[in-house]
Motif scaffolding. Structure first.
Motif, PDB file in Angstrom:
ATOM      1  N   SER A 152      28.516  16.355  22.248  1.00  0.00           N
ATOM      2  CA  SER A 152      27.620  15.809  23.272  1.00  0.00           C
ATOM      3  C   SER A 152      26.359  16.648  23.434  1.00  0.00           C
ATOM      4  O   SER A 152      25.267  16.109  23.653  1.00  0.00           O
ATOM      5  CB  SER A 152      28.349  15.701  24.607  1.00  0.00           C
ATOM      6  OG  SER A 152      28.792  16.970  25.048  1.00  0.00           O
ATOM      7  N   ASN A 165      18.516   7.712  29.416  1.00  0.00           N
ATOM      8  CA  ASN A 165      18.463   6.252  29.473  1.00  0.00           C
ATOM      9  C   ASN A 165      17.234   5.772  30.240  1.00  0.00           C
ATOM     10  O   ASN A 165      16.554   4.820  29.835  1.00  0.00           O
ATOM     11  CB  ASN A 165      19.735   5.700  30.137  1.00  0.00           C
ATOM     12  CG  ASN A 165      20.881   5.545  29.154  1.00  0.00           C
ATOM     13  OD1 ASN A 165      20.748   4.848  28.149  1.00  0.00           O
ATOM     14  ND2 ASN A 165      22.008   6.192  29.433  1.00  0.00           N
ATOM     15  N   TYR A 201      22.637  15.187  22.850  1.00  0.00           N
ATOM     16  CA  TYR A 201      21.606  15.222  23.887  1.00  0.00           C
ATOM     17  C   TYR A 201      20.310  15.827  23.342  1.00  0.00           C
ATOM     18  O   TYR A 201      19.216  15.300  23.570  1.00  0.00           O
ATOM     19  CB  TYR A 201      22.100  16.030  25.086  1.00  0.00           C
ATOM     20  CG  TYR A 201      21.198  15.938  26.296  1.00  0.00           C
ATOM     21  CD1 TYR A 201      21.463  15.028  27.306  1.00  0.00           C
ATOM     22  CD2 TYR A 201      20.081  16.761  26.422  1.00  0.00           C
ATOM     23  CE1 TYR A 201      20.632  14.925  28.420  1.00  0.00           C
ATOM     24  CE2 TYR A 201      19.247  16.670  27.522  1.00  0.00           C
ATOM     25  CZ  TYR A 201      19.530  15.752  28.515  1.00  0.00           C
ATOM     26  OH  TYR A 201      18.691  15.656  29.604  1.00  0.00           O
ATOM     27  N   GLN A 225      27.150  11.164  17.288  1.00  0.00           N
ATOM     28  CA  GLN A 225      27.269  10.559  18.613  1.00  0.00           C
ATOM     29  C   GLN A 225      28.627  10.799  19.264  1.00  0.00           C
ATOM     30  O   GLN A 225      28.723  11.058  20.463  1.00  0.00           O
ATOM     31  CB  GLN A 225      27.016   9.056  18.507  1.00  0.00           C
ATOM     32  CG  GLN A 225      26.741   8.399  19.849  1.00  0.00           C
ATOM     33  CD  GLN A 225      26.048   7.068  19.676  1.00  0.00           C
ATOM     34  OE1 GLN A 225      25.851   6.599  18.569  1.00  0.00           O
ATOM     35  NE2 GLN A 225      25.682   6.451  20.772  1.00  0.00           N
ATOM     36  N   ASP A 226      29.698  10.723  18.474  1.00  0.00           N
ATOM     37  CA  ASP A 226      31.040  10.876  19.023  1.00  0.00           C
ATOM     38  C   ASP A 226      31.628  12.268  18.799  1.00  0.00           C
ATOM     39  O   ASP A 226      32.807  12.489  19.056  1.00  0.00           O
ATOM     40  CB  ASP A 226      31.978   9.832  18.392  1.00  0.00           C
ATOM     41  CG  ASP A 226      31.526   8.409  18.692  1.00  0.00           C
ATOM     42  OD1 ASP A 226      31.055   8.186  19.825  1.00  0.00           O
ATOM     43  OD2 ASP A 226      31.640   7.555  17.809  1.00  0.00           O
ATOM     44  N   ASN A 276      23.344   4.334  21.287  1.00  0.00           N
ATOM     45  CA  ASN A 276      24.230   4.176  22.446  1.00  0.00           C
ATOM     46  C   ASN A 276      24.249   5.476  23.253  1.00  0.00           C
ATOM     47  O   ASN A 276      25.044   6.374  22.990  1.00  0.00           O
ATOM     48  CB  ASN A 276      25.638   3.802  21.991  1.00  0.00           C
ATOM     49  CG  ASN A 276      26.577   3.577  23.163  1.00  0.00           C
ATOM     50  OD1 ASN A 276      26.142   3.293  24.275  1.00  0.00           O
ATOM     51  ND2 ASN A 276      27.862   3.710  22.915  1.00  0.00           N
ATOM     52  N   ILE A 277      23.364   5.568  24.228  1.00  0.00           N
ATOM     53  CA  ILE A 277      23.284   6.766  25.070  1.00  0.00           C
ATOM     54  C   ILE A 277      24.290   6.624  26.207  1.00  0.00           C
ATOM     55  O   ILE A 277      24.230   5.660  26.973  1.00  0.00           O
ATOM     56  CB  ILE A 277      21.864   6.952  25.641  1.00  0.00           C
ATOM     57  CG1 ILE A 277      20.828   7.000  24.516  1.00  0.00           C
ATOM     58  CG2 ILE A 277      21.790   8.223  26.479  1.00  0.00           C
ATOM     59  CD1 ILE A 277      19.391   7.082  25.006  1.00  0.00           C
ATOM     60  N   PRO A 278      25.234   7.564  26.353  1.00  0.00           N
ATOM     61  CA  PRO A 278      26.245   7.466  27.422  1.00  0.00           C
ATOM     62  C   PRO A 278      25.606   7.396  28.809  1.00  0.00           C
ATOM     63  O   PRO A 278      24.521   7.944  29.037  1.00  0.00           O
ATOM     64  CB  PRO A 278      27.056   8.758  27.258  1.00  0.00           C
ATOM     65  CG  PRO A 278      26.794   9.205  25.860  1.00  0.00           C
ATOM     66  CD  PRO A 278      25.407   8.758  25.527  1.00  0.00           C
ATOM     67  N   ALA A 279      26.279   6.730  29.704  1.00  0.00           N
ATOM     68  CA  ALA A 279      25.781   6.594  31.073  1.00  0.00           C
ATOM     69  C   ALA A 279      25.618   7.951  31.756  1.00  0.00           C
ATOM     70  O   ALA A 279      24.801   8.107  32.670  1.00  0.00           O
ATOM     71  CB  ALA A 279      26.726   5.707  31.883  1.00  0.00           C
ATOM     72  N   THR A 280      26.409   8.944  31.310  1.00  0.00           N
ATOM     73  CA  THR A 280      26.311  10.289  31.897  1.00  0.00           C
ATOM     74  C   THR A 280      24.956  10.930  31.611  1.00  0.00           C
ATOM     75  O   THR A 280      24.530  11.818  32.336  1.00  0.00           O
ATOM     76  CB  THR A 280      27.434  11.192  31.356  1.00  0.00           C
ATOM     77  OG1 THR A 280      27.455  11.113  29.924  1.00  0.00           O
ATOM     78  CG2 THR A 280      28.783  10.762  31.898  1.00  0.00           C
TER      79      THR A 280
END
Length: 282
Positions: free
Chosen positions: A183, A228, A187, A179-180, A219-223
């Protein structure tokens, strides 16, 4: 083609033919494969790659030419345009290429086109013998990299629900770990997870329920807005599938939001998915 690439990698790493083949295939079998004179079962290819510490993404990336990328783009464009005739034509051409030269990329492109065709028509054009081959290929994979995750995601309509469930659990574990870190890989992993959840909602809601809590916790990033949004829709869809008289208001709001964002392709695919579930419930 793949054999010669393996030979280049083997020689680059200074690994002898005998050492590479030991415990997997005979040296003569490996030699013939490297010279394009014979075939090796895919599970043995995986073992050979593992011995050289090469993953599928790296190996097939070395063989992935611009022509393959062009075919992949045509598949995506045909699906977006809901052009089932073109998808069937692409699948047929790629299957013939595979039957003639046994190039695995052709098989993977064929299953991708067939998978998209199935999404549009609910008709299966991917031969059962190749479905079985595909299931065996996926069963032998241990290291779920980008290539293998994409293969799973683009062949999901031809897999049994238990295999979909088990592979998805493994990809969820991988997504949580990367996750970190990367990216792009994250995805790809989450996209495959959501595709699997969608398929399980239609085919076996009990399996979907076993995964949904862990999927909600990712935890899916807002980007990654559309991931989401798709996850939110699928959670509502699962509730609709499981609980009678569940409100569809939120799903309608999500589709309307996607239309306003000009994300018509995603909106259309979610509407098709809802239609399938609704037919099951009626």
């Amino acid at each position: 083609m793949y054999g010669s690439t393996f030979r280049q990698i083997r020689e680059k790493y200074g690994v002898s033919l005998d050492k590479a083949a030991k415990g997997i295939v005979s040296p003569s079998t490996l030699s013939r494969w490297e010279r394009g004179k014979g075939e090796i079962y895919f599970d043995n290819v995986l073992k050979l790659l593992k011995k050289l510490e090469i993953n599928l993404n790296e190996f097939f990336g070395a063989n992935y030419h611009s022509s393959n990328e062009e075919v992949a783009q045509r598949i995506n464009a045909a699906y977006a345009a809901a052009d089932s005739v073109k998808l069937k034509r692409i699948a047929t051409i790629q299957l013939k290429k595979y039957e003639k030269a046994k190039q695995l990329n052709a098989l993977f492109l064929a299953v991708s086109a067939s998978n998209s065709y199935f999404e549009l028509t609910r008709k299966c054009i991917f031969p059962i013998n190749y479905q079985i081959k595909l299931r065996n290929i996926l069963a032998d994979i241990e290291n779920w990299d980008n290539f293998s995750i994409n293969l799973f995601s683009h062949s999901i309509n031809f897999l049994p629900v238990e295999q979909i469930f088990n592979i998805t659990k493994r990809i969820i574990n991988r997504a949580e770990k990367i996750q970190d870190c990367n990216s792009g890989s994250f995805y790809t992993a989450v996209s495959a997870i959501l595709n699997a959840l969608a398929k399980l909602i239609v085919r076996d809601a009990e399996y979907a329920e076993k995964l949904v809590d862990r999927i909600q916790k990712i935890n899916i990033p807002a980007t990654f807005l559309y991931l989401n949004v798709k996850r939110a829709f699928l959670i509502e869809l699962l509730n609709y599938r499981v609980y009678k008289n569940y409100s569809i208001k939120k799903m309608n709001q999500i589709v309307l939001f996607l239309r306003k964002m000009n994300a018509d392709n995603l909106a259309d695919s979610l509407c098709r998915l809802f239609k399938q579930v609704k037919e099951l419930s009626s």
